[in-house]
Design an enzyme around this catalytic site. Structure first.
Site, PDB file in Angstrom:
ATOM      1  N   ASN A   1       0.880  -1.169   0.000  1.00 51.09           N
ATOM      2  CA  ASN A   1       0.000   0.000   0.000  1.00 51.09           C
ATOM      3  C   ASN A   1       0.918   1.220   0.000  1.00 51.09           C
ATOM      4  O   ASN A   1       1.463   1.603   1.033  1.00 51.09           O
ATOM      5  CB  ASN A   1      -0.883  -0.052   1.261  1.00 51.09           C
ATOM      6  CG  ASN A   1      -1.843   1.116   1.338  1.00 51.09           C
ATOM      7  OD1 ASN A   1      -1.773   2.051   0.537  1.00 51.09           O
ATOM      8  ND2 ASN A   1      -2.736   1.073   2.310  1.00 51.09           N
TER       9      ASN A   1
ATOM     10  N   ARG B   1      -2.677  -2.115  -3.294  1.00 51.07           N
ATOM     11  CA  ARG B   1      -3.888  -1.327  -3.095  1.00 51.07           C
ATOM     12  C   ARG B   1      -3.791  -0.134  -4.047  1.00 51.07           C
ATOM     13  O   ARG B   1      -2.801   0.605  -4.023  1.00 51.07           O
ATOM     14  CB  ARG B   1      -3.958  -0.822  -1.661  1.00 51.07           C
ATOM     15  CG  ARG B   1      -5.131   0.103  -1.471  1.00 51.07           C
ATOM     16  CD  ARG B   1      -5.054   0.844  -0.185  1.00 51.07           C
ATOM     17  NE  ARG B   1      -6.230   1.690  -0.058  1.00 51.07           N
ATOM     18  CZ  ARG B   1      -6.209   2.875   0.520  1.00 51.07           C
ATOM     19  NH1 ARG B   1      -5.096   3.367   1.018  1.00 51.07           N
ATOM     20  NH2 ARG B   1      -7.312   3.558   0.602  1.00 51.07           N
TER      21      ARG B   1
ATOM     22  N   HIS C   1     -13.200   2.797   0.125  1.00 49.23           N
ATOM     23  CA  HIS C   1     -13.215   1.737   1.152  1.00 49.23           C
ATOM     24  C   HIS C   1     -13.890   0.461   0.625  1.00 49.23           C
ATOM     25  O   HIS C   1     -14.375  -0.354   1.408  1.00 49.23           O
ATOM     26  CB  HIS C   1     -13.995   2.165   2.416  1.00 49.23           C
ATOM     27  CG  HIS C   1     -13.354   3.248   3.232  1.00 49.23           C
ATOM     28  ND1 HIS C   1     -14.100   4.198   3.888  1.00 49.23           N
ATOM     29  CD2 HIS C   1     -12.066   3.512   3.519  1.00 49.23           C
ATOM     30  CE1 HIS C   1     -13.295   5.020   4.542  1.00 49.23           C
ATOM     31  NE2 HIS C   1     -12.049   4.632   4.330  1.00 49.23           N
TER      32      HIS C   1
ATOM     33  N   HIS D   1     -17.859   1.607   7.717  1.00 49.43           N
ATOM     34  CA  HIS D   1     -16.407   1.619   7.927  1.00 49.43           C
ATOM     35  C   HIS D   1     -16.075   2.968   8.578  1.00 49.43           C
ATOM     36  O   HIS D   1     -16.083   4.012   7.911  1.00 49.43           O
ATOM     37  CB  HIS D   1     -15.659   1.454   6.593  1.00 49.43           C
ATOM     38  CG  HIS D   1     -14.176   1.505   6.755  1.00 49.43           C
ATOM     39  ND1 HIS D   1     -13.366   0.412   6.553  1.00 49.43           N
ATOM     40  CD2 HIS D   1     -13.355   2.502   7.146  1.00 49.43           C
ATOM     41  CE1 HIS D   1     -12.107   0.751   6.808  1.00 49.43           C
ATOM     42  NE2 HIS D   1     -12.084   2.027   7.165  1.00 49.43           N
TER      43      HIS D   1
ATOM     44  N   GLY E   1     -13.376   4.993  10.446  1.00 47.23           N
ATOM     45  CA  GLY E   1     -12.004   5.234  10.900  1.00 47.23           C
ATOM     46  C   GLY E   1     -11.774   6.728  10.803  1.00 47.23           C
ATOM     47  O   GLY E   1     -12.725   7.508  10.877  1.00 47.23           O
TER      48      GLY E   1
ATOM     49  N   GLY F   1     -11.055   8.225   8.119  1.00 42.23           N
ATOM     50  CA  GLY F   1     -11.985   8.417   7.010  1.00 42.23           C
ATOM     51  C   GLY F   1     -13.160   7.492   7.307  1.00 42.23           C
ATOM     52  O   GLY F   1     -12.960   6.423   7.878  1.00 42.23           O
TER      53      GLY F   1
ATOM     54  N   ARG G   1     -12.541  15.674   7.886  1.00 44.64           N
ATOM     55  CA  ARG G   1     -13.322  16.036   6.688  1.00 44.64           C
ATOM     56  C   ARG G   1     -14.761  16.367   7.078  1.00 44.64           C
ATOM     57  O   ARG G   1     -15.324  15.742   7.960  1.00 44.64           O
ATOM     58  CB  ARG G   1     -13.351  14.881   5.685  1.00 44.64           C
ATOM     59  CG  ARG G   1     -12.009  14.515   5.117  1.00 44.64           C
ATOM     60  CD  ARG G   1     -12.192  13.486   4.002  1.00 44.64           C
ATOM     61  NE  ARG G   1     -10.903  12.903   3.643  1.00 44.64           N
ATOM     62  CZ  ARG G   1     -10.669  11.594   3.632  1.00 44.64           C
ATOM     63  NH1 ARG G   1     -11.611  10.729   3.919  1.00 44.64           N
ATOM     64  NH2 ARG G   1      -9.477  11.155   3.310  1.00 44.64           N
TER      65      ARG G   1
ATOM     66  N   ASP H   1      -9.319  12.812  16.747  1.00 45.76           N
ATOM     67  CA  ASP H   1      -9.242  11.428  17.217  1.00 45.76           C
ATOM     68  C   ASP H   1     -10.441  11.105  18.111  1.00 45.76           C
ATOM     69  O   ASP H   1     -10.672  11.776  19.118  1.00 45.76           O
ATOM     70  CB  ASP H   1      -7.925  11.279  17.998  1.00 45.76           C
ATOM     71  CG  ASP H   1      -7.615   9.842  18.336  1.00 45.76           C
ATOM     72  OD1 ASP H   1      -6.579   9.348  17.881  1.00 45.76           O
ATOM     73  OD2 ASP H   1      -8.420   9.214  19.068  1.00 45.76           O
TER      74      ASP H   1
ATOM     75  N   ARG I   1     -11.070   8.810  20.208  1.00 44.37           N
ATOM     76  CA  ARG I   1     -10.805   8.506  21.625  1.00 44.37           C
ATOM     77  C   ARG I   1     -10.756   9.778  22.457  1.00 44.37           C
ATOM     78  O   ARG I   1     -11.335   9.859  23.531  1.00 44.37           O
ATOM     79  CB  ARG I   1      -9.468   7.769  21.777  1.00 44.37           C
ATOM     80  CG  ARG I   1      -9.616   6.269  21.791  1.00 44.37           C
ATOM     81  CD  ARG I   1      -8.292   5.618  21.661  1.00 44.37           C
ATOM     82  NE  ARG I   1      -7.639   6.105  20.427  1.00 44.37           N
ATOM     83  CZ  ARG I   1      -6.696   5.458  19.774  1.00 44.37           C
ATOM     84  NH1 ARG I   1      -6.240   4.326  20.247  1.00 44.37           N
ATOM     85  NH2 ARG I   1      -6.166   5.930  18.675  1.00 44.37           N
TER      86      ARG I   1
ATOM     87  N   GLY J   1     -11.371   1.634  12.924  1.00 43.10           N
ATOM     88  CA  GLY J   1     -10.922   1.921  14.296  1.00 43.10           C
ATOM     89  C   GLY J   1     -12.057   2.334  15.222  1.00 43.10           C
ATOM     90  O   GLY J   1     -12.155   1.870  16.364  1.00 43.10           O
TER      91      GLY J   1
ATOM     92  N   ASN K   1     -14.147  -0.264  17.886  1.00 43.98           N
ATOM     93  CA  ASN K   1     -13.785   0.001  19.278  1.00 43.98           C
ATOM     94  C   ASN K   1     -14.711   0.899  20.073  1.00 43.98           C
ATOM     95  O   ASN K   1     -14.659   0.886  21.299  1.00 43.98           O
ATOM     96  CB  ASN K   1     -12.378   0.625  19.335  1.00 43.98           C
ATOM     97  CG  ASN K   1     -11.326  -0.315  18.818  1.00 43.98           C
ATOM     98  OD1 ASN K   1     -11.162  -1.400  19.351  1.00 43.98           O
ATOM     99  ND2 ASN K   1     -10.638   0.080  17.759  1.00 43.98           N
TER     100      ASN K   1
ATOM    101  N   GLU L   1      -8.288  -5.493   4.934  1.00 37.81           N
ATOM    102  CA  GLU L   1      -8.134  -5.199   3.505  1.00 37.81           C
ATOM    103  C   GLU L   1      -6.914  -5.902   2.903  1.00 37.81           C
ATOM    104  O   GLU L   1      -6.938  -6.326   1.754  1.00 37.81           O
ATOM    105  CB  GLU L   1      -8.028  -3.682   3.298  1.00 37.81           C
ATOM    106  CG  GLU L   1      -9.354  -2.988   3.602  1.00 37.81           C
ATOM    107  CD  GLU L   1      -9.220  -1.524   3.946  1.00 37.81           C
ATOM    108  OE1 GLU L   1      -9.466  -0.689   3.074  1.00 37.81           O
ATOM    109  OE2 GLU L   1      -8.858  -1.205   5.100  1.00 37.81           O
TER     110      GLU L   1
HETATM  111  P1  AMP Z   1      -8.577   3.952  11.615  1.00 40.63           P
HETATM  112  O1  AMP Z   1      -8.472   5.098  10.660  1.00 40.63           O
HETATM  113  O2  AMP Z   1      -9.459   2.830  11.128  1.00 40.63           O
HETATM  114  O3  AMP Z   1      -7.251   3.460  12.131  1.00 40.63           O
HETATM  115  O4  AMP Z   1      -9.352   4.527  12.920  1.00 40.63           O
HETATM  116  C1  AMP Z   1      -8.835   5.581  13.682  1.00 40.63           C
HETATM  117  C2  AMP Z   1      -9.917   6.100  14.595  1.00 40.63           C
HETATM  118  O5  AMP Z   1     -10.344   5.053  15.488  1.00 40.63           O
HETATM  119  C3  AMP Z   1      -9.470   7.261  15.496  1.00 40.63           C
HETATM  120  O6  AMP Z   1     -10.451   8.278  15.505  1.00 40.63           O
HETATM  121  C4  AMP Z   1      -9.386   6.614  16.852  1.00 40.63           C
HETATM  122  O7  AMP Z   1      -9.604   7.526  17.896  1.00 40.63           O
HETATM  123  C5  AMP Z   1     -10.511   5.614  16.782  1.00 40.63           C
HETATM  124  N1  AMP Z   1     -10.399   4.626  17.874  1.00 40.63           N
HETATM  125  C6  AMP Z   1      -9.458   3.678  18.057  1.00 40.63           C
HETATM  126  N2  AMP Z   1      -9.674   3.039  19.242  1.00 40.63           N
HETATM  127  C7  AMP Z   1     -10.776   3.596  19.804  1.00 40.63           C
HETATM  128  C8  AMP Z   1     -11.500   3.380  21.022  1.00 40.63           C
HETATM  129  N3  AMP Z   1     -11.124   2.449  21.884  1.00 40.63           N
HETATM  130  N4  AMP Z   1     -12.580   4.157  21.259  1.00 40.63           N
HETATM  131  C9  AMP Z   1     -12.975   5.108  20.387  1.00 40.63           C
HETATM  132  N5  AMP Z   1     -12.333   5.360  19.226  1.00 40.63           N
HETATM  133  C10 AMP Z   1     -11.248   4.617  18.926  1.00 40.63           C
END
Ligand code: AMP
Length: 400
Positions: free
Chosen positions: A7, A91, A180, A208, A210, A212, A241, A283, A285, A330, A334, A384
């Site tokens: 990738n 990819r 995606h 999906h 994350g 994005g 975004r 983020d 979290r 993500g 989670n 993926e």
């Molecule tokens: P990705 O782009 O798929 O790697 O996802 C990243 C996103 O997942 C970020 O906004 C992270 O804060 C979120 N994320 C990862 N772990 C957690 C969690 N335990 N609780 C809430 N959001 C999470």
């Protein structure tokens, strides 16, 4: 069959080495800061500890040369000779209307990927650099391209067109492409397996989520609609975004703030979404940590889940019902809070979460629907890279 999955981004190359028969990952890693000072290669053989090496890596060819040499190295390697690499899967972000599935890479395929640069100016050029690098380093090894857009290519025209003059579609390819796709394809297949029903009989919504984020309506195994559009900017609220908005807003802001096209692009892609609303972070979290204390973090979170809920309703309507909802990425995998808020109040549609199961912090696939829920709700970690490895194996096998 040993498959190297690549990738390639603008300044990075992620890789994984698979035994495609057993689906086992032999090693994975990442080259960062390509073309900058202090490039770093992080490499992790599955059965040994991670190593980090730094050096001057001027371009993608050098990066992939480094990757191949560490795969061969005595202490950190997983193969003895480069001839053990049977195939390479890439990819590729944008395949335009030319590709509705993965393909063996040829000169013609590369020309088509090049023709899509206008649609994905930040992504397709590094993807091509990765393909060219492998071509010169491993000239006899077959390469396969797996496109982010391919799975969405079977959307009906009424779902993929915008309400602009039709000639703009003809002249400039202005339409919804969706992204995606590899992830939506993977989790929809897994959902059907978990549900014990043929994918061809199901109406699924896959989210999906994350940095994005996109959501898809998948009917009878086909993506019939998806929230990302001509670019990945449309649809859900994302880390940085803005997602859906009235297109006239950007004209107004450009006028009032005297922004250039580039400024406007950066504003919508890098300074909006969770980051722009909360003023705290992109983020999830961090947004969730501040949810009770900061009204802006709460607002960003509420906007994120409200929009998700609207799309779930819209896609259920588009398909005439829904049998299963999948959360991945993500956030999807989670965040129990995002899943809970997005599905709250949808019991009238037969969507009921099991609160205890939703709270379990597990890294594996699971069903989190309440016993009486008519719609199955699932968390399925996406993979993926595995899809790319398996597509690569299938296509290379078929071509022999
Ligand atoms: P990705 O782009 O798929 O790697 O996802 C990243 C996103 O997942 C970020 O906004 C992270 O804060 C979120 N994320 C990862 N772990 C957690 C969690 N335990 N609780 C809430 N959001 C999470």
């Amino acid at each position: 069959m040993i498959v190297l999955v690549i990738n390639a981004g603008s300044s990075s190359v992620k890789y994984q080495v698979f035994n495609a028969e057993t689906k086992e990952v032999l090693a994975k890693g990442l080259v960062e800061r390509i073309g900058m000072s202090g490039a770093i290669l992080t490499h992790k053989p599955t059965d040994r500890k991670e190593v980090r090496l730094s050096g001057e890596i001027l371009d993608h060819k050098m990066a992939i040369e480094y990757v191949v040499s560490i795969l061969l190295s005595k202490n950190h390697g997983v193969i003895k000779d480069k001839s053990e690499i049977d195939a390479v899967g890439h990819r590729v972000v944008h395949g335009g209307e030319a590709f509705s599935s993965s393909v063996l890479i040829s000169e013609e395929v590369m020309a088509e990927i090049r023709a899509c640069i206008d649609y994905a100016p930040l992504h397709n050029p590094p993807n091509l650099k990765g393909i060219n690098a492998v071509k010169s380093l491993l000239p006899d090894v077959p390469q396969v391209a797996v496109f982010d857009t391919a799975f969405h290519q079977k959307m009906p025209k009424y779902a993929f067109l915008y309400g602009l003059p039709y000639t703009l579609y003809r002249r400039h390819g202005i339409r919804r492409y969706g992204f995606h796709g590899t992830s939506h394809r993977f989790v929809s297949n897994r959902a059907a397996e978990i549900m014990g029903q043929p994918l061809e009989n199901l109406k699924l919504i896959t989210a999906h989520l994350g940095n994005g984020a996109s959501i898809s309506a998948i009917q009878n195994g086909r993506s019939v609609d998806t929230s990302m559009g001509f670019t990945p900017l449309e649809g859900l609220l994302m880390g940085t975004r803005c997602g859906d908005m009235d297109p006239a807003i950007i004209l107004q802001i450009m006028h009032k703030e005297e922004l250039t096209v580039n400024d406007a692009n950066i504003l919508m892609n890098k300074h909006s979404g969770l980051q722009g609303i909360s003023g705290i972070s992109s983020d999830m979290r961090e947004i969730e940590e501040e949810y009770e204390e900061s009204s802006r973090a709460k607002l960003a979170h509420d906007m994120f889940t409200y929009r998700l809920k609207k799309y779930i309703g819209a896609y259920a309507a588009a398909m005439g019902g829904v049998d299963g909802i999948v959360f991945t990425g993500g956030i999807g995998e989670n965040s129990e809070m995002v899943r809970k808020h997005a599905l709250e109040g949808l019991d009238y549609m037969g969507i009921e979460l099991d609160e205890a199961k939703n709270k379990e912090r597990l890294k594996e696939e699971r069903d989190i629907s309440a016993k009486n829920s008519q719609v199955r709700i699932m968390v399925i970690p996406t993979n993926e890279e595995l899809v790319i490895a398996l597509d690569t194996k299938r296509i290379v096998d078929e071509s022999n």
